[in-house]
Write a protein that holds these residues in place. Sequence first.
Motif, PDB file in Angstrom:
ATOM      1  N   UNK A   1     -10.126  -2.950 -15.059  1.00 56.55           N
ATOM      2  CA  UNK A   1      -9.899  -2.647 -13.645  1.00 56.55           C
ATOM      3  C   UNK A   1      -8.541  -3.175 -13.195  1.00 56.55           C
ATOM      4  N   UNK A   2      -8.189  -4.389 -13.610  1.00 59.14           N
ATOM      5  CA  UNK A   2      -6.889  -4.958 -13.260  1.00 59.14           C
ATOM      6  C   UNK A   2      -5.756  -4.091 -13.783  1.00 59.14           C
ATOM      7  N   UNK A   3      -5.920  -3.590 -15.008  1.00 57.42           N
ATOM      8  CA  UNK A   3      -4.893  -2.726 -15.591  1.00 57.42           C
ATOM      9  C   UNK A   3      -4.758  -1.433 -14.791  1.00 57.42           C
ATOM     10  N   UNK A   4      -5.906  -0.843 -14.413  1.00 60.20           N
ATOM     11  CA  UNK A   4      -5.856   0.392 -13.615  1.00 60.20           C
ATOM     12  C   UNK A   4      -5.181   0.159 -12.275  1.00 60.20           C
ATOM     13  N   UNK A   5      -5.482  -0.941 -11.637  1.00 63.91           N
ATOM     14  CA  UNK A   5      -4.862  -1.258 -10.343  1.00 63.91           C
ATOM     15  C   UNK A   5      -3.365  -1.456 -10.521  1.00 63.91           C
ATOM     16  N   UNK A   6      -2.976  -2.221 -11.551  1.00 69.53           N
ATOM     17  CA  UNK A   6      -1.548  -2.459 -11.798  1.00 69.53           C
ATOM     18  C   UNK A   6      -0.815  -1.148 -12.051  1.00 69.53           C
ATOM     19  N   UNK A   7      -1.419  -0.244 -12.815  1.00 69.82           N
ATOM     20  CA  UNK A   7      -0.792   1.047 -13.091  1.00 69.82           C
ATOM     21  C   UNK A   7      -0.668   1.882 -11.824  1.00 69.82           C
TER      22      UNK A   7
ATOM     23  N   UNK B   1      -0.117   0.790  -8.868  1.00 70.01           N
ATOM     24  CA  UNK B   1       0.870   0.211  -7.956  1.00 70.01           C
ATOM     25  C   UNK B   1       2.231   0.006  -8.604  1.00 70.01           C
ATOM     26  N   UNK B   2       2.441   0.563  -9.778  1.00 69.48           N
ATOM     27  CA  UNK B   2       3.684   0.329 -10.501  1.00 69.48           C
ATOM     28  C   UNK B   2       4.923   0.786  -9.711  1.00 69.48           C
ATOM     29  N   UNK B   3       4.806   1.836  -8.906  1.00 69.81           N
ATOM     30  CA  UNK B   3       5.956   2.364  -8.162  1.00 69.81           C
ATOM     31  C   UNK B   3       6.009   1.861  -6.724  1.00 69.81           C
ATOM     32  N   UNK B   4       5.205   0.882  -6.384  1.00 68.03           N
ATOM     33  CA  UNK B   4       5.157   0.358  -5.022  1.00 68.03           C
ATOM     34  C   UNK B   4       5.735  -1.054  -5.016  1.00 68.03           C
ATOM     35  N   UNK B   5       6.548  -1.352  -4.018  1.00 69.29           N
ATOM     36  CA  UNK B   5       7.151  -2.688  -3.932  1.00 69.29           C
ATOM     37  C   UNK B   5       6.078  -3.723  -3.621  1.00 69.29           C
ATOM     38  N   UNK B   6       6.404  -4.965  -3.907  1.00 67.91           N
ATOM     39  CA  UNK B   6       5.476  -6.068  -3.635  1.00 67.91           C
ATOM     40  C   UNK B   6       5.125  -6.105  -2.150  1.00 67.91           C
ATOM     41  N   UNK B   7       6.116  -5.919  -1.299  1.00 65.38           N
ATOM     42  CA  UNK B   7       5.889  -5.962   0.142  1.00 65.38           C
ATOM     43  C   UNK B   7       4.917  -4.872   0.582  1.00 65.38           C
ATOM     44  N   UNK B   8       5.108  -3.650   0.068  1.00 67.66           N
ATOM     45  CA  UNK B   8       4.204  -2.550   0.405  1.00 67.66           C
ATOM     46  C   UNK B   8       2.785  -2.828  -0.090  1.00 67.66           C
ATOM     47  N   UNK B   9       2.683  -3.347  -1.289  1.00 67.59           N
ATOM     48  CA  UNK B   9       1.375  -3.662  -1.852  1.00 67.59           C
ATOM     49  C   UNK B   9       0.656  -4.724  -1.039  1.00 67.59           C
ATOM     50  N   UNK B  10       1.378  -5.782  -0.656  1.00 70.46           N
ATOM     51  CA  UNK B  10       0.775  -6.844   0.151  1.00 70.46           C
ATOM     52  C   UNK B  10       0.370  -6.329   1.525  1.00 70.46           C
TER      53      UNK B  10
END
Length: 91
Positions: free
Chosen positions: A59-65, A67-76
């Motif tokens: 699940x962590x891998x799927x989530x990371x994949x 969000x790969x094109x999203x900045x940290x700020x956008x993700x937070x």
Amino acid sequence: MIKEVSAVNFRQNLGEMLNQVQYRNDSIVISKDGKPVAALVDAEMFACILRIRERFDALSKRIAESYVDISVEEGLAEIDAAVAAEREQHR
């Protein structure tokens, strides 16, 4: 039941501790210098823990994949919005 024992006590009573885990389904937390360092659980529980860990890693891998094109700020910001929405729903 979860029991905590020192490493010295564990070493001195290993056979009894194994019986407690195997026959009474107890779990034993082993501490060294007053700090937990290991746990003894029955094999079935350990297998369950491994399955949960594998699912979590996948699940962590799927989530990371995702969000790969999203900045940290956008993700937070997205996480903060989801948490706020969830809290609002439970008021």
